[in-house]
Enzyme design. Structure first.
Site, mmCIF file in Angstrom:
data_model
loop_
_atom_site.group_PDB
_atom_site.id
_atom_site.type_symbol
_atom_site.label_atom_id
_atom_site.label_comp_id
_atom_site.label_asym_id
_atom_site.label_seq_id
_atom_site.Cartn_x
_atom_site.Cartn_y
_atom_site.Cartn_z
ATOM 1 N N PRO A 156 -85.769 -112.398 -41.089
ATOM 2 C CA PRO A 156 -84.527 -111.703 -40.822
ATOM 3 C C PRO A 156 -83.950 -111.025 -42.051
ATOM 4 O O PRO A 156 -84.206 -111.417 -43.176
ATOM 5 C CB PRO A 156 -83.610 -112.860 -40.472
ATOM 6 C CG PRO A 156 -84.070 -113.936 -41.387
ATOM 7 C CD PRO A 156 -85.512 -113.698 -41.694
ATOM 8 N N GLU A 157 -83.113 -110.049 -41.802
ATOM 9 C CA GLU A 157 -82.214 -109.598 -42.851
ATOM 10 C C GLU A 157 -80.849 -110.201 -42.515
ATOM 11 O O GLU A 157 -80.718 -110.970 -41.556
ATOM 12 C CB GLU A 157 -82.216 -108.066 -42.924
ATOM 13 C CG GLU A 157 -83.645 -107.575 -43.211
ATOM 14 C CD GLU A 157 -83.779 -106.146 -43.672
ATOM 15 O OE1 GLU A 157 -82.759 -105.519 -43.985
ATOM 16 O OE2 GLU A 157 -84.920 -105.672 -43.732
ATOM 17 N N ARG B 235 -92.999 -105.163 -53.000
ATOM 18 C CA ARG B 235 -92.628 -104.975 -51.593
ATOM 19 C C ARG B 235 -92.964 -103.548 -51.179
ATOM 20 O O ARG B 235 -92.926 -102.624 -51.997
ATOM 21 C CB ARG B 235 -91.121 -105.211 -51.405
ATOM 22 C CG ARG B 235 -90.639 -106.555 -51.883
ATOM 23 C CD ARG B 235 -91.272 -107.710 -51.153
ATOM 24 N NE ARG B 235 -91.022 -107.674 -49.724
ATOM 25 C CZ ARG B 235 -89.889 -108.077 -49.148
ATOM 26 N NH1 ARG B 235 -88.907 -108.548 -49.883
ATOM 27 N NH2 ARG B 235 -89.737 -108.013 -47.849
ATOM 28 N N LYS C 239 -78.305 -113.686 -46.775
ATOM 29 C CA LYS C 239 -79.353 -114.280 -45.945
ATOM 30 C C LYS C 239 -79.292 -115.800 -45.964
ATOM 31 O O LYS C 239 -80.219 -116.464 -45.484
ATOM 32 C CB LYS C 239 -80.720 -113.797 -46.436
ATOM 33 C CG LYS C 239 -80.905 -112.290 -46.337
ATOM 34 C CD LYS C 239 -82.127 -111.815 -47.086
ATOM 35 C CE LYS C 239 -82.120 -110.298 -47.188
ATOM 36 N NZ LYS C 239 -83.094 -109.816 -48.179
#
Length: 266
Positions: free
Chosen positions: A2-3, A256, A52
């Site tokens: 998730p973000e 990333r 988060k």
DNA sequence: GCCATATGGAAAG
DNA sequence: TTTCCCTATGGCA
């Protein structure tokens, strides 16, 4: 995976389903068993999110701190299924069961430990925190804005999708050093993140494409890449930009994947 | 069955 | 900058 919007959503969900209830807490996998014993039998008061990070509070002044990382997942059931796979943590009430798999972090923390953790997390657009300090740091930094956006001390809750999408929506090149960013762009991007992420909390999806840019094929595209939502550039490398038709690019930045349109984001 | 991949981040080098 | 951790899934043989 998730973000921040998902974590906020889950905090609300957990509070709604388990708040003010005495819980049985266990760890079928075993790795959280000793900690689970500290809160089992206690009443869950409220679950909250910052960026988060998720904090599940109990009436004995202990909290479960959860960070899902890349693989973590919550699952909710109206019964208590036999454990399948590796379940780190279960919250069980009279009517509901929550299962947590694969979290990056899952630990019991005291009030003061929670405070320490919270202090390390930056302003969160969803929480409505002021971006003043982040603004100063970004506008004085030689680091690429694409890297800064992933820094949780500056933009808590923003992940790889929101990063790519907010840069596209403001036509900002990901490699532009923060100090070369026009301050009005910082303000516009923060406001945009606030709106987009709050919408994400409501819908559980990341939708960033403006109506005027939606191609007919978009629903199909979203199905083919079901990360949840309709996006301009995230994981669309090699395909055509919805705005200008250029080929969406991909590169590695700090380990990333980064996606952008070379023409729209010059 | 094996391999690559994933919305993350801390620790090691 | 690289390595490592945590788990599930989809593509391929």
């Amino acid at each position: 995976m998730p973000e921040g919007h998902v974590v906020h959503r889950q905090a609300k969900e957990i509070t709604k389903l388990f708040g003010q209830q005495v819980l049985h807490v266990d760890s079928p996998q075993g790795r959280f068993s000793e900690s689970a014993a500290l809160v089992t039998g206690a009443t869950l008061t409220k679950a909250t999110a910052q960026g988060k990070h998720l904090f599940i509070g109990f009436d004995n002044d202990l909290h479960i701190h959860v960070h899902l990382g890349l693989y973590g997942k919550w699952a909710f059931h109206s019964q208590t299924p036999d454990p399948v796979g590796l379940i780190r943590l279960r919250l069980i009430s009279d009517s509901m069961t929550a299962e947590l798999r694969g979290p990056n972090a899952c630990a019991i923390v005291t009030n003061s430990e929670k405070k320490t953790l919270m202090a390390k997390i930056g302003p969160d657009p969803i929480a409505g925190n002021s971006p003043k300090k982040s603004r100063e740091k970004v506008l004085g930094s030689s680091t690429a804005i694409g890297t800064l956006l992933m820094d949780q001390r500056l933009f808590a809750g923003v992940g790889n999708i929101y990063r790519a999408e907010v840069l596209f929506r403001h036509q900002v090149n990901p490699f532009l050093p923060g100090r070369e960013l026009d301050p009005s762009y910082f303000d516009a991007m923060w406001e945009d993140l606030r709106v987009l992420m709050k919408r994400g909390v409501r819908t559980g999806r990341i939708d960033t494409v403006r109506p005027e840019h939606e191609p007919r094929s978009m629903k199909r595209a979203a199905r083919e890449d079901p990360h949840g939502g309709e996006v301009y550039v995230y994981r669309r490398d090699g395909r055509e930009c919805y705005v200008c038709g250029s080929e969406i690019q991909i590169a590695q930045l700090q380990g990333r994947n980064l996606f952008w349109c070379p023409k729209c984001q010059r």
